[in-house]
Scaffold this active site. Structure first.
Site, short mmCIF file in Angstrom:
data_model
loop_
_atom_site.label_atom_id
_atom_site.label_comp_id
_atom_site.label_asym_id
_atom_site.label_seq_id
_atom_site.Cartn_x
_atom_site.Cartn_y
_atom_site.Cartn_z
N SER A 1 35.05 36.49 29.45
CA SER A 1 35.58 35.50 30.75
C SER A 1 35.54 36.40 31.86
O SER A 1 34.56 36.79 32.22
CB SER A 1 36.92 35.02 30.06
N TRP B 1 33.73 24.60 29.94
CA TRP B 1 34.18 25.08 31.33
C TRP B 1 33.26 26.26 31.77
O TRP B 1 32.95 26.49 32.93
CB TRP B 1 35.69 25.45 31.36
N HIS C 1 36.70 28.98 23.46
CA HIS C 1 36.54 30.51 24.52
C HIS C 1 37.51 31.16 24.08
O HIS C 1 38.62 31.29 24.03
CB HIS C 1 37.24 29.60 25.88
C1 GTR Z 1 39.79 30.54 33.74
C2 GTR Z 1 38.68 30.77 34.90
C3 GTR Z 1 37.22 31.11 34.17
C4 GTR Z 1 37.69 32.32 33.38
C5 GTR Z 1 38.83 32.11 32.40
C6 GTR Z 1 39.18 33.33 31.84
O1 GTR Z 1 40.67 30.02 34.24
O2 GTR Z 1 38.34 29.41 35.32
O3 GTR Z 1 36.43 31.60 35.30
O4 GTR Z 1 37.30 33.70 33.88
O5 GTR Z 1 39.93 31.84 33.24
O6 GTR Z 1 39.01 34.61 32.40
O7 GTR Z 1 39.79 33.45 30.50
#
Ligand code: GTR
Length: 414
Positions: A248, A339, A389
């Site tokens: 991420s 996302w 995620h």
């Molecule tokens: C979210 C963000 C993403 C990603 C994620 C993470 O809120 O929008 O770009 O980086 O966090 O790091 O888990």
């Protein structure tokens, strides 16, 4: 009135994606096409890297002159005797009170020669990576999260092992790899004021860079190169076989680190999304405007000029991926992670292929996204995993298989 992140329109319907044009990674500043790997390595690569520095992540400073590595503990009977655990404080200048980063390293006990090492930053402190009670508890600012044992912005004993699900430590060790990780907050606390106490301020004169010439992602990426600096001094590690990874936001930092620092042999982006592997000009999931609004400290100030005009950005993320060439690259998405725009990540990997082709390297080898849990590709590999995620055991297994193949390692378990 300032726009709040929630007010920014977001798209998650594939049929609503408007057309967009991707810049050609092989089009030189003089308008001529780059046709050889030598032209890429000696001219085009530098020009493309500069476009990312100028427009997206900011400038990447070099290493400090007087770094010190203090090995604070070594346990040769870690993880039930299967591993050696080392903890090393990297001091970024010669003074004992210098800004620093704490490294946690596991090495397979039975190794007869220097081992390949997976490296990556962690989200909540080294002690969250494994329940191993010998890991030093981070004393730094961390994002509050009761589930993770972070209270009043500090890690508690309850945080031990709380993020272990993202770190397949035993699997990595059993496969004959080492693991080196550090807490990203050691470099810069992840909040809009974090730069005031992070290295963008504390190392400002040492590194000759102003805080607004780079962003938090740049600072985290810089830290990954400092881990490499240490590994080059550790005889138990094979510094020519370092697999850099990140999940991420830390996947974004991993890509930016590997684009700048060619010492990383294999690059693995796990669900890095917007500002990572995903195309920015494709209107799906998180966008430039949204990420710059939610996280104003992540990128260089210059990136904000593209909030409402992604089409004006002279690069897109497929070119960032191409900066890894000819090194093996693995990009991974997750099916429920809209996302991060899985299709945008796939297309980005796909559009990096022409640069790999200059080196005679094969990319994904398919034109459409593969079904879930079916990795595709050779030197550029891609999968979309079932689920959310996350960074799972399945993901790690694919990365270790890929690394074994690329490093010419035969057996799965050493
Ligand atoms: C979210 C963000 C993403 C990603 C994620 C993470 O809120 O929008 O770009 O980086 O966090 O790091 O888990």
């Amino acid at each position: 009135m300032e726009t709040s992140a929630q007010d920014i329109p977001i798209n998650q319907d594939e049929t609503n994606v408007p057309s967009y044009t991707l810049p050609d990674p092989l089009k030189g500043a003089d308008g001529k096409q780059v046709t050889t790997s030598q032209q890429w390595l000696h001219q085009q690569r530098t020009a493309m890297l500069k476009l990312f520095a100028d427009n997206v992540y900011g400038r990447m400073p070099g290493k400090p002159r007087n770094m010190t590595f203090n090995v604070t503990s070594v346990d040769s009977f870690a993880l039930g005797g299967s591993a050696i655990r080392k903890q090393v404080t990297i001091l970024f200048s010669s003074s004992a009170s210098a800004p620093s980063m704490d490294l946690l390293i596991y090495l397979p006990k039975l190794a007869k020669e220097p081992v390949p090492v997976c490296i990556g930053l962690n989200f909540y402190g080294n002690q969250t990576v494994h329940a191993d009670s010998g890991i030093r508890l981070s004393a730094r600012w961390a994002m509050n999260d009761e589930q993770k044992g972070i209270v009043n912005n500090r890690a508690t004993e309850a945080s031990r092992g709380k993020d272990a699900g993202k770190w397949a430590v035993e699997e990595i060790i059993n496969r004959g790899y080492g693991l080196a990780t550090a807490y990203y907050g050691d470099l810069e606390p992840d909040n809009p004021e974090g730069w005031k106490t992070g290295i963008r301020t504390t190392l400002k004169s040492e590194l000759s860079i102003n805080e607004n010439e780079w962003g938090a992602i740049g600072a985290w990426a810089w830290g990954l190169s400092r881990i490499m600096d240490y590994l080059e001094t550790d005889a138990a590690a094979d510094a020519k076989k370092v697999v850099i990874t990140g999940h991420s936001r830390l996947g974004k930092a991993c890509l930016w680190a590997a684009a700048n620092d060619e010492r990383f042999a294999i690059v693995v982006s796990n669900n890095s999304g917007e500002g990572g592997a995903a195309l920015s000009k494709r209107w799906f999931g998180e966008t430039i405007e949204r990420i710059n609004t939610s996280f104003p400290h992540w990128f260089a100030p210059a990136f904000k000029q593209y909030n409402k005009h992604p089409e004006r950005l002279p690069v897109d993320q497929h070119i960032l991926l191409a900066l890894m060439a000819p090194r093996p690259l693995y990009v991974a998405s997750a099916a429920d992670d809209w996302w991060a725009d899985p299709k945008g990540e796939f297309l980005s990997a796909k559009n990096a292929e022409p640069v790999y082709a200059l080196f005679g390297k094969k990319g994904l080898g398919v034109t459409d996204m593969p079904p879930v849990d079916h990795p595709v590709g050779e030197t550029i590999r891609y999968h979309i995993r079932t689920g959310e995620h996350d960074f799972t055991l399945y993901d790690w297994q694919q990365y270790l298989d890929f690394s074994d193949k690329q490093f010419g390692r035969s057996s799965k378990s050493q």
